[in-house]
Design an enzyme around this catalytic site. Structure first.
Site, mmCIF file in Angstrom:
data_model
loop_
_atom_site.group_PDB
_atom_site.id
_atom_site.type_symbol
_atom_site.label_atom_id
_atom_site.label_comp_id
_atom_site.label_asym_id
_atom_site.label_seq_id
_atom_site.Cartn_x
_atom_site.Cartn_y
_atom_site.Cartn_z
ATOM 1 N N LYS A 153 1.028 -1.128 0.008
ATOM 2 C CA LYS A 153 -0.277 0.078 0.047
ATOM 3 C C LYS A 153 1.049 1.373 0.197
ATOM 4 O O LYS A 153 0.456 2.257 -0.724
ATOM 5 C CB LYS A 153 -0.885 -0.206 1.123
ATOM 6 C CG LYS A 153 -1.691 1.173 1.466
ATOM 7 C CD LYS A 153 -2.552 1.224 2.475
ATOM 8 C CE LYS A 153 -4.092 1.060 2.297
ATOM 9 N NZ LYS A 153 -4.834 0.844 3.392
ATOM 10 N N MET A 200 -13.294 2.847 -2.557
ATOM 11 C CA MET A 200 -13.436 1.750 -1.434
ATOM 12 C C MET A 200 -12.425 0.886 -0.734
ATOM 13 O O MET A 200 -12.221 -0.146 -0.802
ATOM 14 C CB MET A 200 -14.388 0.554 -2.487
ATOM 15 C CG MET A 200 -15.610 1.264 -2.825
ATOM 16 S SD MET A 200 -16.873 2.184 -1.674
ATOM 17 C CE MET A 200 -17.070 0.637 -0.727
ATOM 18 N N HIS A 239 -20.178 9.523 3.577
ATOM 19 C CA HIS A 239 -20.540 8.075 3.999
ATOM 20 C C HIS A 239 -21.993 8.237 4.229
ATOM 21 O O HIS A 239 -22.701 9.171 4.801
ATOM 22 C CB HIS A 239 -20.000 7.905 5.330
ATOM 23 C CG HIS A 239 -20.360 6.479 5.982
ATOM 24 N ND1 HIS A 239 -19.553 5.467 5.097
ATOM 25 C CD2 HIS A 239 -20.941 5.994 6.887
ATOM 26 C CE1 HIS A 239 -20.059 4.385 5.819
ATOM 27 N NE2 HIS A 239 -20.810 4.805 6.586
#
Length: 193
Positions: free
Chosen positions: A68, A93, A112
């Site tokens: 990542k 996501m 959200h």
């Protein structure tokens, strides 16, 4: 006259909030430009929308990177090149890691589909329906290392009607999102001037 705020929109899907931001900019309601679209799903519909608007895109497959940290370092490099002021997560996501969080502390927001802290994470709409709550809503918050745990900036409730389907609730929530997100982004830009 200060240049318009430069936004990086991060999205993974169809881009309905990208559309709402783009529409608000074109209508003069949002004093900003989308400098770049960052998408972690090659083939996502939002990419085509950005390309039609001649917006730079950085599309990547996380599996092409060892870690990542590696793909976030590449994203950070792309953002620096276009001088991004704000990162706007719009249906992105995946959790953002420390590489981007540290570079854009206090300048990264998310939307959200629930009244946080209720129903964080995936499938907030399904969670709300399953719980049988009478009210859901939309939250805009700063991004931190947790999942939907950052400081809340704005919220708007949405009443859940009896017999409301998942699709019906999603449509109602998206109507609110598409109005509230550009308005909140504009407010944050004005406060930051």
């Amino acid at each position: 006259m200060k240049d318009k705020a430069q936004l990086a929109v991060f999205a993974s899907g169809t881009g309905s909030n990208y559309d709402a931001i783009d529409r608000a900019i074109k209508q003069g309601e949002l004093d900003a430009e989308v400098a770049i679209l960052v998408c972690d799903r090659p083939g996502a519909q939002v990419i085509e929308k950005a390309e039609q608007n001649k917006v730079a895109t950085f599309v990547f497959n996380p599996k092409d990177y060892q870690t990542k940290t590696d793909f976030e370092a590449e994203i950070a490099k792309q953002l620096r090149e276009v001088k991004v002021d704000w990162i706007v997560l719009a249906g992105y996501m995946r959790l953002v890691g420390p590489t981007l969080l540290s570079a854009y502390q206090g300048k990264m927001i998310n939307i959200h589909p629930s009244l946080l802290p209720a129903f964080p994470g995936l499938d907030a709409i399904g969670q709300a329906l399953q719980a049988g709550v009478k009210v859901s809503g939309v939250t805009i918050h700063y991004v931190d290392q947790g999942m939907d745990t950052g400081k809340i900036i704005a919220q708007q409730p949405v009443k859940i009607e009896e017999d409301m389907t998942r699709e019906g609730l999603q449509c109602k929530l998206q109507e609110v999102e598409h109005m509230l997100y550009p308005k909140t982004i504009q407010q944050l830009i004005k406060e930051g001037e």
